[in-house]
Motif scaffolding. Structure first.
Motif, short mmCIF file in Angstrom:
data_model
loop_
_atom_site.label_atom_id
_atom_site.label_comp_id
_atom_site.label_asym_id
_atom_site.label_seq_id
_atom_site.Cartn_x
_atom_site.Cartn_y
_atom_site.Cartn_z
N LYS A 1 -17.52 -46.21 43.43
CA LYS A 1 -16.55 -47.27 43.75
C LYS A 1 -16.53 -48.45 43.06
O LYS A 1 -17.65 -48.72 42.63
N GLY A 2 -15.43 -48.71 42.83
CA GLY A 2 -15.22 -50.06 41.77
C GLY A 2 -14.06 -49.40 40.75
O GLY A 2 -13.39 -48.56 40.87
N ASN A 3 -14.19 -50.24 39.58
CA ASN A 3 -13.53 -49.90 38.54
C ASN A 3 -14.17 -49.44 37.32
O ASN A 3 -14.77 -50.17 36.36
N PHE A 4 -14.14 -48.26 36.81
CA PHE A 4 -14.84 -47.72 35.62
C PHE A 4 -13.87 -48.10 34.54
O PHE A 4 -12.77 -47.48 34.45
N SER A 5 -14.21 -48.94 33.56
CA SER A 5 -13.18 -49.56 32.76
C SER A 5 -13.61 -49.25 31.24
O SER A 5 -14.98 -49.36 30.95
N LEU A 6 -12.85 -49.03 30.47
CA LEU A 6 -12.91 -48.51 29.17
C LEU A 6 -12.12 -49.32 28.19
O LEU A 6 -10.70 -49.54 28.36
N ALA A 7 -12.58 -49.79 26.91
CA ALA A 7 -11.77 -50.23 25.95
C ALA A 7 -11.80 -49.41 24.71
O ALA A 7 -12.72 -48.71 24.41
N GLY A 8 -10.79 -49.58 23.99
CA GLY A 8 -10.79 -48.38 22.74
C GLY A 8 -9.44 -49.11 21.91
O GLY A 8 -8.67 -49.80 22.21
N HIS A 9 -9.80 -48.78 20.46
CA HIS A 9 -8.71 -49.27 19.48
C HIS A 9 -7.37 -48.41 19.51
O HIS A 9 -7.59 -47.07 19.72
N ARG A 10 -6.53 -48.95 19.30
CA ARG A 10 -5.02 -48.11 19.12
C ARG A 10 -4.45 -47.78 17.93
O ARG A 10 -4.09 -46.83 17.69
N GLN A 11 -5.03 -48.53 16.73
CA GLN A 11 -4.51 -48.22 15.65
C GLN A 11 -5.38 -47.94 14.56
O GLN A 11 -5.34 -47.33 13.61
N THR A 12 -6.92 -49.02 14.49
CA THR A 12 -7.89 -48.79 13.54
C THR A 12 -9.14 -48.12 14.24
O THR A 12 -9.36 -47.89 15.42
N ASN A 13 -9.95 -47.70 13.37
CA ASN A 13 -11.48 -47.46 13.88
C ASN A 13 -11.24 -46.44 14.77
O ASN A 13 -11.77 -46.26 15.77
N GLY A 14 -10.88 -45.26 14.39
CA GLY A 14 -10.60 -44.03 15.20
C GLY A 14 -9.56 -44.00 16.14
O GLY A 14 -9.14 -42.78 16.33
N ALA A 15 -8.85 -45.14 16.23
CA ALA A 15 -7.58 -45.15 17.06
C ALA A 15 -7.75 -44.09 18.18
O ALA A 15 -6.59 -43.46 18.28
N VAL A 16 -8.58 -44.16 18.94
CA VAL A 16 -8.85 -43.40 20.09
C VAL A 16 -7.84 -43.56 21.36
O VAL A 16 -7.47 -42.58 22.19
N LEU A 17 -7.02 -44.60 21.29
CA LEU A 17 -6.02 -44.93 22.23
C LEU A 17 -4.57 -44.90 21.28
O LEU A 17 -3.79 -45.77 22.05
N ASP A 18 -4.55 -44.36 20.47
CA ASP A 18 -3.41 -44.40 19.49
C ASP A 18 -2.05 -44.00 20.29
O ASP A 18 -0.97 -44.60 20.09
N ARG A 19 -2.19 -43.03 21.33
CA ARG A 19 -1.20 -42.45 21.97
C ARG A 19 -0.77 -43.05 23.55
O ARG A 19 -0.25 -42.51 24.26
N VAL A 20 -1.42 -44.30 23.81
CA VAL A 20 -1.71 -44.54 25.07
C VAL A 20 -0.25 -44.90 25.90
O VAL A 20 -0.20 -44.42 27.19
N GLU A 21 0.83 -45.10 24.95
CA GLU A 21 2.16 -45.22 25.63
C GLU A 21 2.56 -44.12 26.15
O GLU A 21 3.70 -44.08 27.00
N GLU A 22 2.03 -42.97 25.89
CA GLU A 22 2.82 -41.41 26.22
C GLU A 22 1.97 -41.11 27.88
O GLU A 22 2.63 -40.48 28.56
N ILE A 23 1.06 -42.03 28.12
CA ILE A 23 0.44 -41.77 29.65
C ILE A 23 1.71 -42.32 30.42
O ILE A 23 2.07 -43.66 30.40
N GLN A 24 1.83 -41.69 31.57
CA GLN A 24 2.98 -42.15 32.40
C GLN A 24 2.24 -42.13 33.84
O GLN A 24 1.42 -41.33 34.17
N GLN A 25 2.73 -42.86 35.15
CA GLN A 25 2.49 -42.65 36.22
C GLN A 25 2.43 -41.09 36.80
O GLN A 25 3.63 -40.52 36.41
N GLY A 26 1.44 -40.60 37.39
CA GLY A 26 1.14 -39.38 37.98
C GLY A 26 0.44 -38.51 37.07
O GLY A 26 -0.04 -37.43 37.29
N ASP A 27 0.26 -38.74 35.63
CA ASP A 27 -0.53 -38.07 34.64
C ASP A 27 -1.99 -38.06 34.97
O ASP A 27 -2.36 -39.06 35.80
N HIS A 28 -2.71 -37.12 34.66
CA HIS A 28 -4.18 -37.23 35.08
C HIS A 28 -4.93 -37.35 33.77
O HIS A 28 -4.62 -37.14 32.68
N ILE A 29 -5.95 -38.06 34.09
CA ILE A 29 -7.05 -38.33 33.16
C ILE A 29 -8.34 -37.88 33.60
O ILE A 29 -8.63 -37.86 34.87
#
Length: 156
Positions: A43-71
Motif C-alpha cells: 500500500k502506498g506509492n512504489f516510486s522509481l527514478a531513472g535517466h532518460r538520455q544519459t547513463n544507461g538511459a533506462v527510461l529513454d522511451r518513457v513517452e511511449e507508455i500510454q494509459q492502459g499499458d502494463h508495467i
C-alpha cells in the motif's frame, strides 16, 4: 534489491532496479527506488527514478507508455502487474508525484497500491520531469512463469 522492471513496449530490455536515487545509483545501476516510498505490491506509492538520455538511459522511451499499458515488476517472489492511469509533465519541484497518494499529497497514507516512474523532460534536457503513474492490478508467483505479455523478454 534484485528487482527488474519490464514493459511490453521494451521487449528484451528489462530495466534493473536498485535502492536509492543518488548519482551513484542512477548513473551506474539503472532505476533507483526513492527512499521511504512503498515496495512493490505494498500500500502506498512504489516510486522509481531513472535517466532518460544519459547513463544507461533506462527510461529513454518513457513517452511511449500510454494509459492502459502494463508495467511489470519482477521480484524474487513473483511478478507485480501495474496498469498506467496517467502520464504528465511537471516541474522538478513537484515532489508530490511520489507522495503515498499523489492525488491527495497531504495524506500520509494511501489506500491504493501505486507505481510512479520519474525522469527528466524534455528528452535532451532537465527543466521538467516526465511522470508515469500506474495502479496495482495483480500478483503472480514466480513459479507460475512470466505473464504472457512479457514471456519473450523474460524467456519463460
Amino acid at each position: 534489491m534484485r528487482h527488474r522492471l519490464h514493459s511490453p513496449l521494451w521487449r528484451n530490455l528489462p530495466r534493473p532496479l536498485a535502492e536509492g536515487t543518488s548519482t551513484d545509483v542512477l548513473d551506474t545501476l539503472g532505476l533507483g527506488h526513492y527512499d521511504g516510498t512503498a515496495m512493490p505490491g505494498e500500500k502506498g506509492n512504489f516510486s522509481l527514478a531513472g535517466h532518460r538520455q544519459t547513463n544507461g538511459a533506462v527510461l529513454d522511451r518513457v513517452e511511449e507508455i500510454q494509459q492502459g499499458d502494463h508495467i511489470y515488476i519482477r521480484t524474487a517472489q513473483g511478478y507485480y502487474t501495474y496498469t498506467v492511469y496517467e502520464t504528465k509533465i511537471v516541474q522538478p519541484t513537484d515532489i508530490d508525484v511520489i507522495a503515498p497518494d499523489p492525488a491527495n499529497p497531504a495524506s500520509i497514507e494511501s489506500t491504493d497500491h501505486l507505481l510512479t516512474l520519474t525522469t527528466c523532460h524534455p528528452r535532451y534536457g532537465d527543466t521538467e520531469r516526465y511522470i508515469v503513474h500506474a495502479k496495482f492490478d495483480s500478483w503472480r508467483p514466480l513459479s507460475a512463469g512470466a505473464p504472457d505479455e512479457i514471456k519473450i523478454a523474460v524467456g519463460s
